[in-house]
Design an enzyme around this catalytic site. Structure first.
Site, PDB file in Angstrom:
ATOM      1  N   HIS A   1       7.410   1.222 -10.693  1.00  0.00           N
ATOM      2  CA  HIS A   1       6.240   0.846  -9.892  1.00  0.00           C
ATOM      3  C   HIS A   1       4.970   1.218 -10.618  1.00  0.00           C
ATOM      4  O   HIS A   1       4.852   2.302 -11.189  1.00  0.00           O
ATOM      5  CB  HIS A   1       6.278   1.511  -8.501  1.00  0.00           C
ATOM      6  CG  HIS A   1       6.552   2.971  -8.520  1.00  0.00           C
ATOM      7  ND1 HIS A   1       7.814   3.488  -8.715  1.00  0.00           N
ATOM      8  CD2 HIS A   1       5.738   4.047  -8.380  1.00  0.00           C
ATOM      9  CE1 HIS A   1       7.756   4.812  -8.681  1.00  0.00           C
ATOM     10  NE2 HIS A   1       6.496   5.176  -8.498  1.00  0.00           N
TER      11      HIS A   1
ATOM     12  N   VAL B   1      10.355   7.987  -7.099  1.00  0.00           N
ATOM     13  CA  VAL B   1      11.158   6.822  -6.703  1.00  0.00           C
ATOM     14  C   VAL B   1      11.593   6.104  -7.976  1.00  0.00           C
ATOM     15  O   VAL B   1      10.750   5.683  -8.786  1.00  0.00           O
ATOM     16  CB  VAL B   1      10.358   5.874  -5.790  1.00  0.00           C
ATOM     17  CG1 VAL B   1      11.220   4.672  -5.402  1.00  0.00           C
ATOM     18  CG2 VAL B   1       9.860   6.610  -4.541  1.00  0.00           C
TER      19      VAL B   1
ATOM     20  N   HIS C   1       1.232   2.167 -10.215  1.00  0.00           N
ATOM     21  CA  HIS C   1       0.226   2.630  -9.261  1.00  0.00           C
ATOM     22  C   HIS C   1      -1.114   1.991  -9.613  1.00  0.00           C
ATOM     23  O   HIS C   1      -1.550   2.055 -10.766  1.00  0.00           O
ATOM     24  CB  HIS C   1       0.043   4.148  -9.362  1.00  0.00           C
ATOM     25  CG  HIS C   1       1.205   4.972  -8.912  1.00  0.00           C
ATOM     26  ND1 HIS C   1       1.270   5.525  -7.652  1.00  0.00           N
ATOM     27  CD2 HIS C   1       2.333   5.348  -9.552  1.00  0.00           C
ATOM     28  CE1 HIS C   1       2.393   6.232  -7.543  1.00  0.00           C
ATOM     29  NE2 HIS C   1       3.057   6.143  -8.671  1.00  0.00           N
TER      30      HIS C   1
ATOM     31  N   ASN D   1       4.519   6.510 -13.676  1.00  0.00           N
ATOM     32  CA  ASN D   1       5.097   7.833 -13.878  1.00  0.00           C
ATOM     33  C   ASN D   1       6.548   7.671 -14.328  1.00  0.00           C
ATOM     34  O   ASN D   1       7.267   6.822 -13.788  1.00  0.00           O
ATOM     35  CB  ASN D   1       5.046   8.640 -12.574  1.00  0.00           C
ATOM     36  CG  ASN D   1       3.628   8.931 -12.135  1.00  0.00           C
ATOM     37  OD1 ASN D   1       2.745   9.150 -12.963  1.00  0.00           O
ATOM     38  ND2 ASN D   1       3.398   8.925 -10.834  1.00  0.00           N
TER      39      ASN D   1
ATOM     40  N   ARG E   1       0.837  -1.200   0.000  1.00  0.00           N
ATOM     41  CA  ARG E   1       0.000   0.000   0.000  1.00  0.00           C
ATOM     42  C   ARG E   1       0.873   1.252   0.000  1.00  0.00           C
ATOM     43  O   ARG E   1       1.882   1.313   0.720  1.00  0.00           O
ATOM     44  CB  ARG E   1      -0.941  -0.010   1.211  1.00  0.00           C
ATOM     45  CG  ARG E   1      -1.928  -1.157   1.150  1.00  0.00           C
ATOM     46  CD  ARG E   1      -3.048  -1.049   2.157  1.00  0.00           C
ATOM     47  NE  ARG E   1      -3.760  -2.323   2.228  1.00  0.00           N
ATOM     48  CZ  ARG E   1      -4.696  -2.715   1.356  1.00  0.00           C
ATOM     49  NH1 ARG E   1      -5.054  -1.922   0.370  1.00  0.00           N
ATOM     50  NH2 ARG E   1      -5.269  -3.902   1.481  1.00  0.00           N
ATOM     51  N   ASP E   2       0.450   2.241  -0.817  1.00  0.00           N
ATOM     52  CA  ASP E   2       1.173   3.506  -0.879  1.00  0.00           C
ATOM     53  C   ASP E   2       1.086   4.211   0.480  1.00  0.00           C
ATOM     54  O   ASP E   2       0.019   4.273   1.100  1.00  0.00           O
ATOM     55  CB  ASP E   2       0.592   4.397  -1.991  1.00  0.00           C
ATOM     56  CG  ASP E   2       1.523   5.531  -2.361  1.00  0.00           C
ATOM     57  OD1 ASP E   2       2.048   5.518  -3.490  1.00  0.00           O
ATOM     58  OD2 ASP E   2       1.722   6.443  -1.519  1.00  0.00           O
TER      59      ASP E   2
END
Ligand code: AMP
Length: 114
Positions: free
Chosen positions: A100, A96, A102, A87, A29-30
């Protein structure tokens, strides 16, 4: 291979709310969620950005999406819908530099994004 906060999560050097793991992929989880469901799905292989995805990574990148779809179903947002985003670099809003995906849902996601 550059060390990032996500490689430290993979090695369990810093804590995270991990909800999926296999040999190749981790999802957690973010820490600063932008939606009721906000999960990051990452390869364990340290790929910095989308620009660094090579042909040999295609199956791995596909797996990020099958894992995201599985988590979306488990989180109850598969039918209502969700957004998946990578992104890339500064203009893409990447902070980061460990690839990843999202996964965000649980509310209406507006378009176009800001
Ligand atoms: P990006 O801007 O695409 O690079 O996204 C990085 C994301 O990582 C942001 O949504 C952050 O909230 C998230 N993040 C940063 N540190 C952590 C952490 N330790 N645990 C979970 N999520 C994090």
């Amino acid at each position: 291979m550059s060390e990032t906060i996500f490689s430290k999560i993979i090695k369990r050097e810093i804590p995270a709310d991990i909800i999926f793991e296999n040999e190749r992929v981790l999802a957690f989880r973010d820490i600063n969620p932008q939606a009721p469901v906000h999960v990051l799905v990452i390869p364990k292989k340290a790929i910095p950005t989308v620009n660094d995805i090579h042909p040999e990574d295609q199956e791995l990148i596909g797996e990020l999406f099958t894992v995201a779809a599985q988590i979306a179903a488990e989180e109850g947002i598969a039918k209502s819908g969700y957004r998946t985003v990578f992104n890339c670099n500064e203009d893409g809003g990447q902070e980061v530099y460990h690839l990843h995906l999202h996964l965000m849902g649980g509310r209406v996601m507006h378009w176009p994004p800001g």
